[in-house]
Write an enzyme that holds these catalytic residues in place. Sequence first.
Site, PDB file in Angstrom:
ATOM      1  N   ARG A 192       0.835  -1.203   0.000  1.00 20.80           N
ATOM      2  CA  ARG A 192       0.000   0.000   0.000  1.00 20.80           C
ATOM      3  C   ARG A 192       0.865   1.245   0.000  1.00 20.80           C
ATOM      4  O   ARG A 192       1.978   1.236   0.517  1.00 20.80           O
ATOM      5  CB  ARG A 192      -0.997   0.002   1.151  1.00 20.80           C
ATOM      6  N   ASP A 307     -10.743  -6.251  15.877  1.00 22.44           N
ATOM      7  CA  ASP A 307      -9.898  -7.292  15.283  1.00 22.44           C
ATOM      8  C   ASP A 307      -9.503  -8.354  16.307  1.00 22.44           C
ATOM      9  O   ASP A 307      -9.242  -9.499  15.943  1.00 22.44           O
ATOM     10  CB  ASP A 307      -8.626  -6.669  14.685  1.00 22.44           C
TER      11      ASP A 307
END
Length: 444
Positions: A192, A307
């Site tokens: 990214r 998460d």
Amino acid sequence: MSTDTNTAIHVAIVGGGITGVILALGLEKRGVSYTLFERAPAFTEIGAGIGFSPNAERALKVVDPKVHELYKKVTTSTGEEEFFTWVNGNENNEIIASLPIGVDAFQGGRRSEFLEAWSTLIPSAKVKFSKEIESLLQKDDGKVTLKFKDGSLDEADIVIGCDGIRSRVRQLTLGEANPASYPRYSKKFCFRALLPMGKAREVLGEARTLSRFMYTGLDAHAITYPVAGGALLNVLFVVTDVNPWLLERHTAPGTRGEVVDLFSGWHSSIRGLVDLLPEKLDKWAIFDMYDYPAPYYNLGSVALAGDAAHASGPHLGSGAGFGIEDGLVLATVLKAADEEVEARQSGKNKTQICRDALAAYNTVRYDRDQWLPGATRESVELFHWRHKEVGSKDHEKFLERAHHLFHTIWDNDIDEMVKTAALEFKDVVFKQSQPSLYGSRISQ
Ligand SMILES: Cc1cc2nc3c(=O)[nH]c(=O)nc-3n(C[C@H](O)[C@H](O)[C@H](O)COP(=O)(O)OP(=O)(O)OC[C@H]3O[C@@H](n4cnc5c(N)ncnc54)[C@H](O)[C@@H]3O)c2cc1C
């Protein structure tokens, strides 16, 4: 702070990522006492982009309208209908499917900007940095002692583990020998970067840089969307891996040359975008909890969120959104528990009330959360042209499946979820008192 059985409840939040910060803001707004413990010396997030799905945006408003206002300040309003648009990036750069999201919906920004803005609403006295959780002791009196790596101790009535994909609180809750305590490699990795908008426009053309595009292809895809008020283009390249990930860390040093090789057969637009990447960039292994899901989120006075509870890949752009929904449900049931500790209409003691709140949270969130890792794995098969029922050429079926996956996420009725959470807590707390399953135990 006091955790006497007759006083209001005190919550310890472990982890100051998006989930922990949103939970803190939800408790702040509702007047529930809390301390947030973060391992890092400050609220830190990488600069990479993140987008919030429509359900997440609606949840932010209910957490606290001020949180939503700050979200809007970070993002750039277009005042126009937004779309998810998929392109055949492998062969011809042509649009294959488009899904309307809503006006100004799914706006992106840099993670660091969101956290920086939201954390201004948390009083500094309620945050303790450089606190890495090591162990938890759930005591017979109902309180939980937190022990940190620096040797210090703290105490709370409830502990919420928001400590991310490699959660220590999950290990302590499910057991270190439990495979569900550890995420597994999903056989996808990604690169990214944030690219200067001017350069990106030269490659893609202006129209392709104004909103969110996904370039699909065999065994790989790329996503692009504008951030930083349109000054930067966030790009994410995701690749299917045939090899295991052998490193302990989830990142490894990568190079532009690697990405050039991986996308060498793709359309010139994508190759042009790859050429704009910095010479050196990190390669991120995508781990998730699909193979070994957490069987439950609550154990006594401890629970998992975000998460830590249900890590999934990034392909549906919803992991943080689900963490926000978790935070909102927790804030709702913990507020109700706080009121019940004061009112004592159920005749239960403070510890039972706290545990009932976490049981209600687990009931409300578990099924929806657990759907996400599998749905995310399905979506990446779709984008990589490996979906068993769709393949690479049937664009109608592609859109049908994408519509189903995204709308299952986006259409969640947030007001209904909050109402259900409050009712579920009442239901549990007014049930006949059960003997506690959880005695004194220490987790090292
Ligand atoms: C490439 C990529 C793109 C993504 N894009 C999107 C998107 O567009 N939209 C979306 O909704 N989601 C997206 N996601 C998913 C999203 O990033 C995560 O779901 C979200 O950040 C999880 O937040 P969290 O607070 O639960 O965990 P984390 O962000 O991991 O935060 C955990 C925090 O706990 C702290 N911590 C860890 N261990 C301890 C410890 N032992 N003691 C104390 N503190 C500790 C950490 O320092 C950290 O601050 C993406 C993910 C990736 C990888």
